[in-house]
Write a protein that holds these residues in place. Structure first.
Motif, PDB file in Angstrom:
ATOM      1  N   THR A   1      -1.710  13.741   8.449  1.00 41.33           N
ATOM      2  CA  THR A   1      -2.976  14.450   8.298  1.00 41.33           C
ATOM      3  C   THR A   1      -2.770  15.927   7.992  1.00 41.33           C
ATOM      4  O   THR A   1      -3.452  16.491   7.120  1.00 41.33           O
ATOM      5  CB  THR A   1      -3.826  14.282   9.576  1.00 41.33           C
TER       6      THR A   1
ATOM      7  N   GLU B   1      -1.858  16.424   4.375  1.00 43.10           N
ATOM      8  CA  GLU B   1      -3.023  16.187   3.522  1.00 43.10           C
ATOM      9  C   GLU B   1      -3.940  17.410   3.530  1.00 43.10           C
ATOM     10  O   GLU B   1      -4.449  17.824   2.483  1.00 43.10           O
ATOM     11  CB  GLU B   1      -3.797  14.948   3.981  1.00 43.10           C
ATOM     12  N   GLN B   2      -4.150  18.006   4.696  1.00 43.46           N
ATOM     13  CA  GLN B   2      -4.990  19.192   4.794  1.00 43.46           C
ATOM     14  C   GLN B   2      -4.396  20.354   4.009  1.00 43.46           C
ATOM     15  O   GLN B   2      -5.114  21.080   3.313  1.00 43.46           O
ATOM     16  CB  GLN B   2      -5.188  19.588   6.258  1.00 43.46           C
TER      17      GLN B   2
ATOM     18  N   PRO C   1       0.836  -1.206   0.000  1.00 43.69           N
ATOM     19  CA  PRO C   1       0.000   0.000   0.000  1.00 43.69           C
ATOM     20  C   PRO C   1       0.867   1.251   0.000  1.00 43.69           C
ATOM     21  O   PRO C   1       1.968   1.242   0.553  1.00 43.69           O
ATOM     22  CB  PRO C   1      -0.790  -0.114   1.301  1.00 43.69           C
ATOM     23  N   GLU C   2       0.363   2.271  -0.661  1.00 39.29           N
ATOM     24  CA  GLU C   2       1.110   3.522  -0.690  1.00 39.29           C
ATOM     25  C   GLU C   2       1.058   4.153   0.697  1.00 39.29           C
ATOM     26  O   GLU C   2       0.010   4.162   1.342  1.00 39.29           O
ATOM     27  CB  GLU C   2       0.517   4.465  -1.721  1.00 39.29           C
ATOM     28  N   PRO C   3       2.187   4.665   1.153  1.00 39.60           N
ATOM     29  CA  PRO C   3       2.184   5.285   2.474  1.00 39.60           C
ATOM     30  C   PRO C   3       1.324   6.552   2.475  1.00 39.60           C
ATOM     31  O   PRO C   3       1.311   7.299   1.502  1.00 39.60           O
ATOM     32  CB  PRO C   3       3.654   5.619   2.736  1.00 39.60           C
ATOM     33  N   ARG C   4       0.603   6.753   3.544  1.00 38.32           N
ATOM     34  CA  ARG C   4      -0.240   7.941   3.669  1.00 38.32           C
ATOM     35  C   ARG C   4       0.579   9.090   4.216  1.00 38.32           C
ATOM     36  O   ARG C   4       1.477   8.911   5.021  1.00 38.32           O
ATOM     37  CB  ARG C   4      -1.402   7.648   4.608  1.00 38.32           C
ATOM     38  N   LEU C   5       0.194  10.277   3.767  1.00 35.63           N
ATOM     39  CA  LEU C   5       0.829  11.483   4.294  1.00 35.63           C
ATOM     40  C   LEU C   5       0.264  11.773   5.677  1.00 35.63           C
ATOM     41  O   LEU C   5      -0.869  11.398   5.984  1.00 35.63           O
ATOM     42  CB  LEU C   5       0.528  12.672   3.377  1.00 35.63           C
TER      43      LEU C   5
ATOM     44  N   ASN D   1      -4.891  19.708   0.308  1.00 34.90           N
ATOM     45  CA  ASN D   1      -6.298  19.942  -0.047  1.00 34.90           C
ATOM     46  C   ASN D   1      -6.574  21.440  -0.159  1.00 34.90           C
ATOM     47  O   ASN D   1      -7.293  21.886  -1.055  1.00 34.90           O
ATOM     48  CB  ASN D   1      -7.240  19.295   0.967  1.00 34.90           C
TER      49      ASN D   1
END
Length: 57
Positions: A40, A43-44, A34-38, A47
């Motif tokens: 939070t 991500e904000q 799975p691709e690593p998540r940034l 966005n």
């Protein structure tokens, strides 16, 4: 599918079979990670930048 088993003159031993299975398993794990998540907060921020890019003003 029966044709796959009709010629059994080229059988492989258990050790070779296990090595092949292990190698295929390793490659599948690498390609399906799975691709690593940034975090939070990042991500904000991304966005928010996307919203600003879409805003015509």
């Amino acid at each position: 599918m029966a044709g796959l088993f009709a010629d059994d003159s080229e059988q492989i031993d258990r050790r070779t079979s296990r090595s092949i299975c292990d190698a295929v398993g390793e490659r599948l794990q690498q390609s399906m990670r799975p691709e690593p998540r940034l975090p939070t907060h990042l991500e904000q921020l991304l966005n928010e930048l996307r919203k600003r890019d879409l805003d015509p003003h």
